[in-house]
Design an enzyme around this catalytic site. Structure first.
Site, mmCIF file in Angstrom:
data_model
loop_
_atom_site.group_PDB
_atom_site.id
_atom_site.type_symbol
_atom_site.label_atom_id
_atom_site.label_comp_id
_atom_site.label_asym_id
_atom_site.label_seq_id
_atom_site.Cartn_x
_atom_site.Cartn_y
_atom_site.Cartn_z
ATOM 1 C CE LYS A 14 12.923 19.303 89.132
ATOM 2 N NZ LYS A 14 12.959 19.750 87.723
ATOM 3 C CB SER A 69 10.252 22.563 87.926
ATOM 4 O OG SER A 69 11.096 21.659 87.233
ATOM 5 C CB SER A 74 12.976 22.624 84.842
ATOM 6 O OG SER A 74 11.616 22.986 84.765
#
Lengths: 494, 482
Positions: free
Chosen positions: A77, A152, A176
């Site tokens: 990420k 996310s 997330s």
């Protein structure tokens, strides 16, 4: 043959049926076929990946084996700092920013021999549940490209699901990792707060953020977690003691395991019927395998969402203050320093980030601090007490991961509150600091994956993974996304 | 009406730890700009603070020396405000749970009093801005340069209660605090380099029982003298305003050293909203009893205690204060000299008088940099007492010792400065003088006693100062039959 699991690839690397270069080529080839549809990566480091793969092969050939992640391509990420590789947090304000250091989790991955394939898309500064808040455009769900991948960590979840990496790292502040894993049909785990160093994780809400793994298999996730966890002197909040390896009890089964069923966790209502049905099927299978289930109630978690939306914005309002155009990132000039800062922030932050910074600033203001931030911290204590009570009766808690399966793009962007409730099942674990994992257990009527959440007390990752592995095996869910080489992924966008 | 000034001081002390407060960078900020920096003190994305244990040790020592109690679980808070040289745009500081609270510092001298300490808290310093172009102020600058070497250097803030009543007492408090910090060895304690900085809160009220007046914060005093002048000016300014029926505006004023006035800056409307909240990156520390006791055991003899000890050695209060306030090497010299047998009052007088003057004359900055030791000072003083050196010769010997010419005895011999206390030798000198000055001797014999001085002076001249003047005087009066 294509490799999707880390354990499978690791075995093949050692019996000589594949090389690390072969694995790297596989993920790059798959990426070239689906990335245009998905937009999972913000930075794909093809050259770096191939070079690192060649080195990994040389090392293995020379008899130097760094362990199960050696030579395995991983997607990370883009809110974890990577030396010499752009790190944006999905924000225009950090566009082009290249950090001078690796996050501890990244360094540990590299030390374990893993290869960083690239940096994946996310909601800006990890604020969102659909990856639509990225400044660089949304990621789509590989099961159906009309749908969101969740967020996310939607980029990592989509990349792993679609075979663009064998594993991934995400970060989980309110769900997330688990919610996008659930929506993308893969496994995603949030460890105990403090199990993984946050050094180099671009902070959203410091008291809630944790880095964790995303993978096709529970055992893969355990391998990734064990590689990155452990005390880090650079993070004061990292747990100083030793933790039992996550994968220590993977074959332990369910016999006699006491499972608390938290069906209404976080005050959840409007759980989709297909989600509820899949959850009940999984529960029944667990009972069949010897688990003892009982319904539990955690009433304080009903306040979890409200508490979360005070604590997280409050912390983020300070955490994001450093993005001011002075030392790095976007700078929009102004007549005074103050104006330069204010313009840089106005242009650099998207609407959701701006909303949360304003909310947090207000919640911490003189005269409101106690009523908002202070109250929220009290709720947090009550939630911890609720969990403690529940764990006197059971070893783990279970719930759906998300009340719904993947929703269409644009469905919740107009109404922030509808987006916020996406995390109602996941937020309580962050507020308590406990570990939780999402395991895919089936598909809904639209062929969209459904996730099952297993929660455990702090530092009880081994028990959590034991139960998760059993659930995974009972569900027998095939995590392979439908993919037609001539057509691509299913959905309206190609 | 009698107006009374009410003053509180906030003192920032920069600790001289090897590394910064929350990262491993050297805590030196005199290096080339932006060389002692890292992701943490630059506030790069993802970086996290880790507290410096040695800084915590030192703030505890300061607090304990100020008679404070130690907070068992102090908490670091974030103090939020935007400023270009504050890299995170929040400062890690402390709010309601500082490391030390509720102490006091006794101020002696002409302005005695017990000044209560409200709190002693730990924080990190900011970077340094330099504004270029215009008049050097940010408002008119063409551009600004930022140096983050100082960013994250550990800073201790010491806040008094409003117990100070005069500018002179403010100065006395500040000087005593600096002595204390210097004695603890926790800071360079140099005002001119900014390692100690004072801000004063000043208000004036209509007598001791009247409610407190509106307070004004004054900044930018970089010496004890400017602190005293600034506070004094501010008291006069406020008194004049109040006497003529005007109001005091709550504000921050800057001391203008050249003009000798305080100047108004931004108006404070209430207190700024720094949105303090506990820093979630730092877990609360546990300062347990053992840790506290360990720090208490490390405390050296404090200046106030040392002054009393010196007085008990027979030195007057002013001289004791001089010694304690002097460069540490001088006090050590004094103590070593006494240890080696010198009388305390004489050793104190010489250490703070002749030694300082000789060093200055020789251009040697500190006693440690010279070859003068306590035992050689004791030897020198012993020679004076025994009459082998006159006062003026002793000063010359001291210069020789400082110049490295050897021990006092060696220097006195080498420079031919030993006093003539041999009666026979002096008698011949006296007799020669009597023969050479018959008129004066006749008048002396007639009772004009002041001529003893004349003859002693002549003896001293003829022996180039080496004669024992007392002995010479005795011989002369004997000869005159007085």
């Amino acid at each position: 043959m294509a490799f999707t699991t880390i354990v499978g690839a690791a075995r093949a690397l050692r019996d000589g049926s594949v090389t690390s270069v072969g694995l790297a080529e596989q993920v790059l080839q798959r990426t070239s076929m689906v990335e245009a549809q998905l937009h999972a990566y913000l930075t794909l480091d093809s050259d770096g990946l191939m070079e690192a793969a060649a080195r990994a092969d040389e090392e293995l050939a020379a008899g130097s084996d760094r362990g199960p992640l050696h030579g395995i391509p991983i997607a990370v990420k883009d809110n974890m700092t990577t030396r010499h590789m752009e790190t944006t947090a999905g924000s225009r304000i950090l566009s082009g920013y290249v950090p001078p250091y690796d996050a501890t989790a990244i360094r540990r991955l590299r030390d374990a021999g893993a290869l960083i394939a690239g940096k994946t898309n996310l909601d800006e500064f990890a604020m969102g549940s659909s990856t639509e808040n990225s400044a660089f455009g949304p990621t789509r769900n590989p099961w159906n490209t009309d749908r969101v991948p969740g967020g996310s960590s939607g980029g990592s979840a989509a990349a792993v699901a679609a075979g663009m990496a064998l594993g991934g790292l995400g970060s989980d502040t309110g769900g997330s990792i688990r919610q996008p894993a659930s929506l993308c049909g893969v496994v995603g785990a949030k460890p105990t707060y403090g199990a993984v160093s946050r050094y180099g994780l671009i902070a959203f809400a410091s008291s809630l953020d944790q880095i964790g793994p995303i993978a096709h298999r529970v055992e893969d996730a355990a391998l990734l977690l064990d590689a990155i966890s452990g005390h880090d002197p650079l993070d004061s909040t990292s747990y100083p003691g030793g933790i039992e390896p996550s994968g220590a009890r993977l074959g332990g089964g369910l016999d006699g395991v006491r499972v608390g069923v938290a069906r209404r966790l976080g005050g959840a209502d409007a759980v989709e019927p297909d989600v509820e049905a899949a959850f009940d099927r999984a529960l029944a299978a667990m009972e069949g395998a010897g688990a003892v289930t009982l319904e539990v109630d955690l009433p304080s978690t009903e306040q979890g969402l409200s508490a979360y939306y005070l604590i997280a914005p409050a912390e983020c309002s300070a955490n994001l203050a450093r993005f001011d155009g002075v030392r790095y990132g976007l700078r929009v000039d102004g007549a005074t320093t103050e104006q330069m800062m204010s313009r840089s922030r106005a242009d650099g932050f998207g609407p959701e980030v701006t909303r949360r910074v304003l909310l947090g600033t207000f919640a911490l203001s003189a005269g409101y601090h106690e009523a908002f931030y202070g109250q929220a911290q009290k709720v947090r204590t009550l939630i911890r007490e609720d969990f403690a009570r529940a764990y006197r009766q059971c070893d783990v808690l279970v719930s759906p991961t998300s009340a719904t399966t993947a929703f269409p793009l644009g469905d919740r962007t107009e109404d922030p509150l509808s987006m916020y409730v996406s995390d109602v099942f996941t937020i309580p674990s962050n507020l308590a600091g406990h570990p939780a994992i999402s395991v895919p257990v089936g598909l809904d009527r639209h062929d969209l994956p459904i996730g099952f959440q297993v929660m455990a007390p702090a530092l009880e990752e081994a028990v959590m993974f034991q139960v998760a592995a059993a659930v995974e095996s009972l569900a027998g869910f095939d995590t392979t996304v439908p993919f037609d080489p001539s057509y691509g992924l299913r959905g309206g966008v190609r | 009406m009698t107006w009374e000034a009410v003053i509180g001081l906030e003192t920032h002390v920069e600790l001289s730890t090897a590394s910064k407060m929350f990262c491993g960078c050297p805590a030196r900020f005199d290096a080339e700009p932006n060389t002692n920096i890292c992701p943490v003190c630059l506030g790069l994305p993802g970086a996290l603070p880790v507290p410096n244990r040695e800084a915590i040790n030192r703030i505890m020592q300061i607090g304990l020396a100020l008679n404070c109690s130690v907070t068992r679980r102090p908490v670091f808070h974030r103090k939020n405000y935007f400023y270009a040289d504050l890299p995170k745009n929040y400062q890690i500081s402390q709010f309601d749970l500082p490391v030390c609270v509720d102490g006091y510092l006794e101020v002696g001298g002409d302005h005695p009093g017990r000044i209560r300490i409200e709190r002693v808290h730990q924080e990190e310093d900011t970077g340094k801005s330099t504004h270029r172009g215009g008049d050097g102020r940010i408002s008119a600058a063409e551009y600004s340069l930022l140096d983050f070497n100082r960013s994250g250097v550990p800073l201790v803030e010491i806040v008094t209660r409003p117990d100070i009543r005069s500018a002179a007492q403010a100065r006395a408090y500040a000087q005593e605090l600096r002595l204390l910090v210097e004695a603890l060895g926790v800071s360079d304690a140099r005002l001119e380099e900014g390692s100690i900085r004072f801000d004063a809160n000043v208000s004036v009220r209509a007598g001791p029982r009247a409610p407190l007046g509106t307070k004004v914060e004054i900044k930018n005093m970089n010496s004890f003298r400017s602190l005293e002048r600034a506070v004094s000016y501010e008291i006069e300014r406020q008194t004049a305003r109040l006497s003529s029926g005007q109001r005091i505006v709550m504000e921050t004023r800057h001391w203008d050293e050249e003009a000798g006035v305080t100047r108004g800056g931004r108006i404070k409307e209430g207190s700024s909203d720094y949105r303090y909240f506990p820093d979630p990156d730092l877990v609360p520390m546990e300062l347990d009893r053992d840790w506290e006791d360990g720090m208490a055991a490390l405390l050296p003899e404090l200046p106030s205690v040392r002054r009393v000890r010196y007085e008990e050695m027979g030195i007057d209060a002013a001289q004791a204060a001089n010694l304690v306030g002097a460069e540490a090497g001088l006090a050590q010299l004094f103590e070593d000299a006494v240890e080696a047998g010198a009388g305390a009052p004489q050793a104190a007088n010489w250490a703070t008088g002749e030694v300082v003057a000789s060093l200055r004359k020789a251009g040697i900055p500190s006693v440690g940099g010279s070859s003068l030791t306590g035992s050689s000072l004791a030897e020198l003083l012993g020679m004076i007492r025994q009459g082998t050196l006159s006062g003026s010769a002793a000063r010359e010997v001291l210069a020789g010792v400082i110049a490295g010419e050897g021990s006092p005895a060696e220097v006195a011999a080498g420079r031919d400065l030993l006093q003539i206390s041999d009666t026979g030798l002096l008698e011949s000198v006296v007799d020669e003088l009597i023969a050479a000055n018959p008129d004066e001797f006749a008048r002396l014999k007639d009772g004009e006693r002041k001529l003893v001085g004349f003859f002693v002076g002549q003896v001293m001249r003829n022996t180039r100062g080496k004669a024992d003047p007392k002995l010479a005087g005795t011989l002369i009066t004997e000869r005159a039959g007085l």
